[in-house]
Design an enzyme around this catalytic site. Structure first.
Site, PDB file in Angstrom:
ATOM      1  N   PHE A 294       0.861  -1.183   0.000  1.00 12.27           N
ATOM      2  CA  PHE A 294       0.000   0.000   0.000  1.00 12.27           C
ATOM      3  C   PHE A 294       0.893   1.228   0.000  1.00 12.27           C
ATOM      4  O   PHE A 294       2.100   1.125   0.237  1.00 12.27           O
ATOM      5  CB  PHE A 294      -0.948  -0.009   1.208  1.00 12.27           C
ATOM      6  CG  PHE A 294      -0.245  -0.136   2.534  1.00 12.27           C
ATOM      7  CD1 PHE A 294       0.211   0.991   3.212  1.00 12.27           C
ATOM      8  CD2 PHE A 294      -0.012  -1.386   3.085  1.00 12.27           C
ATOM      9  CE1 PHE A 294       0.884   0.875   4.421  1.00 12.27           C
ATOM     10  CE2 PHE A 294       0.669  -1.517   4.297  1.00 12.27           C
ATOM     11  CZ  PHE A 294       1.114  -0.380   4.960  1.00 12.27           C
TER      12      PHE A 294
ATOM     13  N   PHE B 189       2.345   3.967   1.928  1.00  7.92           N
ATOM     14  CA  PHE B 189       3.667   3.670   1.415  1.00  7.92           C
ATOM     15  C   PHE B 189       4.308   2.646   2.336  1.00  7.92           C
ATOM     16  O   PHE B 189       5.135   2.980   3.159  1.00  7.92           O
ATOM     17  CB  PHE B 189       4.517   4.952   1.350  1.00  7.92           C
ATOM     18  CG  PHE B 189       3.906   5.992   0.398  1.00  7.92           C
ATOM     19  CD1 PHE B 189       4.066   5.862  -0.976  1.00  7.92           C
ATOM     20  CD2 PHE B 189       3.145   7.030   0.908  1.00  7.92           C
ATOM     21  CE1 PHE B 189       3.487   6.788  -1.844  1.00  7.92           C
ATOM     22  CE2 PHE B 189       2.563   7.951   0.050  1.00  7.92           C
ATOM     23  CZ  PHE B 189       2.723   7.832  -1.329  1.00  7.92           C
TER      24      PHE B 189
END
Ligand SMILES: [Cu+2]
Length: 156
Positions: A75, A77
């Site tokens: 995802f 980050f």
């Protein structure tokens, strides 16, 4: 206006080629039904990754004698789970998906390097024969904090 004979030949060849290509495109699209794979069915809904098996139970799962499945989600980050411990010598089957945009999944120093596409599940297998900290990083630009997108796994 005078057009040189060679220019006429080249113009004729160029225009003929254009119509040949358009005819091939038209016949393949309208007569033969060739089209882009827009009706491709995704393997899962990226918005429901946490409720979809096996991603509802992320982490390292033993599936055999010294063989494990690592279920991970990418995802912005980061990766879930954030840290993992892998027994030395284990063969790990990574099963990874994305819950938002395209990410990378690379472990430098190994041949693990794959693209994580939302809606799709990516697989790669690696046997960890050396102990230590292994970096997992994103090598597909995915947004403002892309360069901080990483996690580590420990082999011991
Ligand atoms: Cu990323």
């Amino acid at each position: 206006m005078h057009i040189h004979k060679l220019e006429k030949i080249w113009l004729t060849i160029g225009i003929t080629m254009l119509f040949v290509f358009l005819a091939i495109l038209g016949v393949s699209a309208f007569a033969m039904g060739v089209k882009p794979p827009s009706e491709h069915h995704h393997q899962l809904d990226p918005a429901k990754v946490q409720e979809t098996a096996p991603f509802d139970n992320p982490g390292l799962h033993q599936i055999g004698d010294n063989e494990y499945e690592a279920v991970m989600t990418a995802f912005t980050f980061g990766y879930a789970p954030d840290k993992m411990e892998i027994p030395l010598g284990a063969t790990v089957n990574f099963t990874v998906t994305s819950q938002d945009v395209v990410h990378g999944f690379a472990i430098p120093g190994t041949n693990v390097n794959m693209m994580i596409v939302p809606g799709e599940v990516s697989h790669v297998t690696h046997t960890f024969t050396k102990p230590g900290e292994y970096l997992i990083l994103c090598n597909e630009y995915c947004g403002g904090a892309h360069e901080y997108m990483k996690t580590t796994i420990t082999v011991r």
